[in-house]
Design a protein around this motif. Structure first.
Motif, PDB file in Angstrom:
ATOM      1  N   ARG A 198       0.799  -1.214   0.000  1.00  0.00           N
ATOM      2  CA  ARG A 198       0.000   0.000   0.000  1.00  0.00           C
ATOM      3  C   ARG A 198       0.837   1.271   0.000  1.00  0.00           C
ATOM      4  N   GLN A 199       1.927   1.218   0.771  1.00  0.00           N
ATOM      5  CA  GLN A 199       2.610   2.474   1.039  1.00  0.00           C
ATOM      6  C   GLN A 199       3.668   2.850   0.011  1.00  0.00           C
ATOM      7  N   HIS A 200       4.114   1.924  -0.788  1.00  0.00           N
ATOM      8  CA  HIS A 200       5.099   2.254  -1.806  1.00  0.00           C
ATOM      9  C   HIS A 200       5.049   1.157  -2.852  1.00  0.00           C
ATOM     10  N   GLY A 255      -7.199  -6.575  16.159  1.00  0.00           N
ATOM     11  CA  GLY A 255      -6.824  -6.343  14.763  1.00  0.00           C
ATOM     12  C   GLY A 255      -5.389  -6.794  14.547  1.00  0.00           C
ATOM     13  N   HIS A 256      -4.904  -6.632  13.345  1.00  0.00           N
ATOM     14  CA  HIS A 256      -3.525  -7.028  13.025  1.00  0.00           C
ATOM     15  C   HIS A 256      -3.254  -8.490  13.374  1.00  0.00           C
ATOM     16  N   THR A 257      -4.245  -9.344  13.143  1.00  0.00           N
ATOM     17  CA  THR A 257      -4.112 -10.750  13.539  1.00  0.00           C
ATOM     18  C   THR A 257      -4.249 -11.724  12.363  1.00  0.00           C
ATOM     19  N   GLY A 278      -4.663  -3.150  20.207  1.00  0.00           N
ATOM     20  CA  GLY A 278      -5.859  -2.317  20.183  1.00  0.00           C
ATOM     21  C   GLY A 278      -5.932  -1.339  19.028  1.00  0.00           C
ATOM     22  N   ASP A 279      -4.898  -1.290  18.175  1.00  0.00           N
ATOM     23  CA  ASP A 279      -4.892  -0.301  17.092  1.00  0.00           C
ATOM     24  C   ASP A 279      -5.556  -0.831  15.827  1.00  0.00           C
ATOM     25  N   GLU A 280      -5.984   0.087  15.003  1.00  0.00           N
ATOM     26  CA  GLU A 280      -6.405  -0.151  13.626  1.00  0.00           C
ATOM     27  C   GLU A 280      -7.181  -1.459  13.432  1.00  0.00           C
ATOM     28  N   ALA A 326      -1.956  -0.215  25.806  1.00  0.00           N
ATOM     29  CA  ALA A 326      -2.615  -0.290  24.494  1.00  0.00           C
ATOM     30  C   ALA A 326      -2.485   1.015  23.719  1.00  0.00           C
ATOM     31  N   TRP A 327      -2.585   0.910  22.401  1.00  0.00           N
ATOM     32  CA  TRP A 327      -2.574   2.090  21.519  1.00  0.00           C
ATOM     33  C   TRP A 327      -3.823   2.926  21.774  1.00  0.00           C
ATOM     34  N   ASP A 328      -3.770   4.202  21.383  1.00  0.00           N
ATOM     35  CA  ASP A 328      -4.820   5.125  21.839  1.00  0.00           C
ATOM     36  C   ASP A 328      -6.208   4.853  21.263  1.00  0.00           C
ATOM     37  N   ALA A 332       0.036   6.888  23.172  1.00  0.00           N
ATOM     38  CA  ALA A 332      -0.672   7.898  22.393  1.00  0.00           C
ATOM     39  C   ALA A 332       0.104   8.220  21.124  1.00  0.00           C
ATOM     40  N   TRP A 333      -0.346   7.672  20.007  1.00  0.00           N
ATOM     41  CA  TRP A 333       0.412   7.808  18.756  1.00  0.00           C
ATOM     42  C   TRP A 333      -0.210   8.756  17.755  1.00  0.00           C
ATOM     43  N   ARG A 334      -1.528   9.009  17.894  1.00  0.00           N
ATOM     44  CA  ARG A 334      -2.176   9.832  16.867  1.00  0.00           C
ATOM     45  C   ARG A 334      -2.118  11.316  17.247  1.00  0.00           C
ATOM     46  N   LEU A 365      10.130   6.683  13.727  1.00  0.00           N
ATOM     47  CA  LEU A 365      11.435   6.603  13.066  1.00  0.00           C
ATOM     48  C   LEU A 365      11.384   5.805  11.761  1.00  0.00           C
ATOM     49  N   ASP A 366      10.189   5.348  11.368  1.00  0.00           N
ATOM     50  CA  ASP A 366      10.061   4.745  10.028  1.00  0.00           C
ATOM     51  C   ASP A 366       9.843   5.829   8.977  1.00  0.00           C
ATOM     52  N   TYR A 367       9.495   7.036   9.409  1.00  0.00           N
ATOM     53  CA  TYR A 367       9.336   8.124   8.441  1.00  0.00           C
ATOM     54  C   TYR A 367      10.719   8.558   7.940  1.00  0.00           C
ATOM     55  N   VAL A 403       9.519   2.219  15.984  1.00  0.00           N
ATOM     56  CA  VAL A 403      10.259   1.774  14.802  1.00  0.00           C
ATOM     57  C   VAL A 403       9.455   0.670  14.119  1.00  0.00           C
ATOM     58  N   TRP A 404       8.601   1.095  13.184  1.00  0.00           N
ATOM     59  CA  TRP A 404       7.814   0.140  12.390  1.00  0.00           C
ATOM     60  C   TRP A 404       8.690  -0.310  11.232  1.00  0.00           C
ATOM     61  N   THR A 405       8.738  -1.611  10.999  1.00  0.00           N
ATOM     62  CA  THR A 405       9.790  -2.117  10.108  1.00  0.00           C
ATOM     63  C   THR A 405       9.297  -2.662   8.768  1.00  0.00           C
ATOM     64  N   GLU A 406       8.157  -2.168   8.284  1.00  0.00           N
ATOM     65  CA  GLU A 406       7.727  -2.618   6.957  1.00  0.00           C
ATOM     66  C   GLU A 406       8.880  -2.527   5.952  1.00  0.00           C
ATOM     67  N   HIS A 407       9.649  -1.442   6.068  1.00  0.00           N
ATOM     68  CA  HIS A 407      10.685  -1.196   5.062  1.00  0.00           C
ATOM     69  C   HIS A 407      12.092  -1.284   5.631  1.00  0.00           C
TER      70      HIS A 407
END
Ligand code: TNX
Length: 492
Positions: free
Chosen positions: A204-206, A245-247, A306-308, A336-338, A353-355, A380-382, A428-432
């Motif tokens: 999706r992202q690239h 989610g994410h499961t 708890g996210d997305e 948990a995520w916000d 709190a990430w958003r 830090l993935d940005y 640090v999300w590591t998709e990439h």
């Protein structure tokens, strides 16, 4: 004076006359309660300096002295270097460890290598330092689900966090693209859910297609080792099992727990293939998994995700609420995520709190303790600049200067809510990031700026920080950290 390039910057640094030089006869004197800090210091400083740092044999021998003084407070320390000796006194063992890390930084960068190199005498300038952290939760979240990080690399990462006086490693252990933790009751989580085939089409992202099959997981013994290794460095490992989610990887392994059969996900983004939120078996599964997780990880906080989460928001709130209560009933704090706030989170849940900073304000207003990690400040993935040569140009640019400007407490936060902000973490999300080299590039030196933000109560101008970082990068070089050069992306 640039405080000897110490990073993060200690609260007070007073230079003195002269210097102390480590020589082969230098002794290390420590009381019994500090035996493990002494062992760490001996193992860390011994090889590069050629000093065995044994207990003193006689009164006239030059030495490093470790001691405790509870009046200093948690994690705080006083470090005194004179021409006749070194004294590291901590409010607790963690404080002594922090002081020892700073002493390492006072020595030449070669003191951070694993074996001696010619030349450098092991001299530290005379100095008196008093120091304490601004926040108790100084964390980094590492996503080992999108790309698995082998145990050896993870242990190295723990060492790098500890060097920067960070004290929480939040491990994102599960996601749609892989399950990375052995669970005795559900072996297919790792035998099936731990591996994905070689297709990343649909990303999706690239547009890059990552053509490699990928997988891996930590055994229970690996976890025990990682947790103990981190504890010796006063780093708490906080596990996260991302629910509900994410499961998709769970459903790939155990289709009866999901909405329809699926495979371990090979694209990024948010999956629709998740646990069946109405299934008692799915909830039972989560409780079983968390029981094993809590057995393996002694941390006060246990991450439940708890996210997305797609699907019915009310069903999601009920489900994650039941999961949070299970963790709380075991005497641990759910983390948990916000998004968890959307259904009215279980009281006592700590919120990541990430958003944006707004999430920090909202979580605290609702009475929750908060770890601030707003995406526009600490993701830090940005990418690190606008340059087209950045490895994968996802996200908006998040520069070193942006991270340095981050304040965990939002400017508009009510005075009375501020104590609820227990700290912050970078994510640090590591998709990439396929391996430790890629993680190094994205994480450093921005993690150095993050460490400064959560450690130092008093902020100095960016230029002052940048001057110290210049000195500090020689340490990263000695450690073999492949940080992003300040001139721009590496000439790949
Ligand atoms: C959002 S932040 C996610 C992750 C992604 C990340 C990419 C959060 C709780 N969820 O699943 O990896 O964005 O930046």
């Amino acid at each position: 004076m640039n405080a000897h390039g110490l990073l993060p910057r200690p609260s007070t640094v007073r230079p003195g006359p002269g210097a102390f030089t480590l020589v082969p006869e230098t002794a290390l004197d420590a009381p019994r309660e500090l035996a493990s800090v002494a062992a760490w210091l001996r193992a860390t400083l011994g090889p590069p300096t050629g000093c065995a740092l044994l207990p003193p044999q006689g009164p006239e021998q030059g030495r490093l002295t470790l001691a405790l003084d509870p009046d200093l407070g948690a994690e705080a320390y006083r470090l005194r270097v004179t021409s006749s000796g070194v004294w590291i006194t901590g409010g607790d063992a963690a404080g002594v460890f922090n002081g020892a890390q700073v002493f390492r930084q006072l020595l030449p960068p070669a003191a951070l290598r694993r074996a001696p190199v010619a030349g450098a005498p092991m001299t530290a300038p005379a100095v008196e330092i008093e120091d304490r952290p601004a926040y108790g939760w100084r964390g980094c979240m590492l996503d080992v689900a999108r790309h698995f990080m082998p145990k050896a690399d993870l242990l190295r990462f723990v060492d790098l966090l500890a060097l920067h006086r960070l004290n929480v490693l939040h491990l994102h252990l599960t996601d749609d693209q892989g399950w990375r933790l052995e669970i005795a009751k559900y072996p297919r989580l790792t035998s099936v859910g731990g591996w994905r085939p070689a297709s990343m089409l649909g990303s999706r992202q690239h547009e890059t297609v990552v053509g490699r099959p990928h997988g891996g997981f930590y055994t229970a013994d690996d976890v025990r080792e990682i947790v103990a290794y981190a504890a010796e460095r006063f780093v708490t490992v906080v596990p996260e099992i991302d629910l509900p989610g994410h499961t998709q990887a769970v459903v790939a392994a155990y289709p009866e727990l999901g909405l329809r059969p699926t495979e371990v996900r090979t694209g990024w983004g948010v999956s629709e293939d998740i646990l069946d939120l109405t299934s008692p078996a799915a909830l039972e599964f989560c409780r079983d998994v968390l029981d094993e997780v809590m057995e393996l990880f002694p941390s006060s906080h246990i991450g439940i995700g708890g996210d997305e989460c797609p699907g019915d928001p009310a069903a999601r709130a009920v489900f994650i609420g039941a999961v949070a209560e299970h963790v709380a009933a075991a005497g641990r704090t759910p983390y948990a995520w916000d998004e968890i706030l959307e259904g009215g989170a279980t009281p006592g849940t700590t919120v990541a709190a990430w958003r944006g900073p707004k999430a920090t304000t909202v979580a605290a207003r609702a009475g929750h303790r908060v770890v601030a990690c707003p995406d526009m400040s600490v993701y830090l993935d940005y990418r690190q600049s606008e340059s087209p040569d950045e490895p994968i140009p996802i996200g908006p640019p998040l520069t070193l200067r942006d991270v340095h400007a981050f304040d965990p407490v939002p400017a508009d936060m009510d005075e009375r809510d501020r104590p609820l902000v227990i700290g912050a973490q970078c994510n640090v999300w590591t998709e990439h990031m396929e391996d430790a080299r890629a993680v190094d590039y994205m994480v450093f030196p921005r993690l150095c700026a993050f460490a400064e933000v959560v450690w130092a109560a008093e902020r100095t101008p960016y230029e002052e920080f940048a001057g110290r970082l210049e000195v500090h990068t020689a340490r990263l070089d000695a450690l073999g950290v492949e940080y992003r050069p300040k001139e721009g992306p590496k000439p790949w």
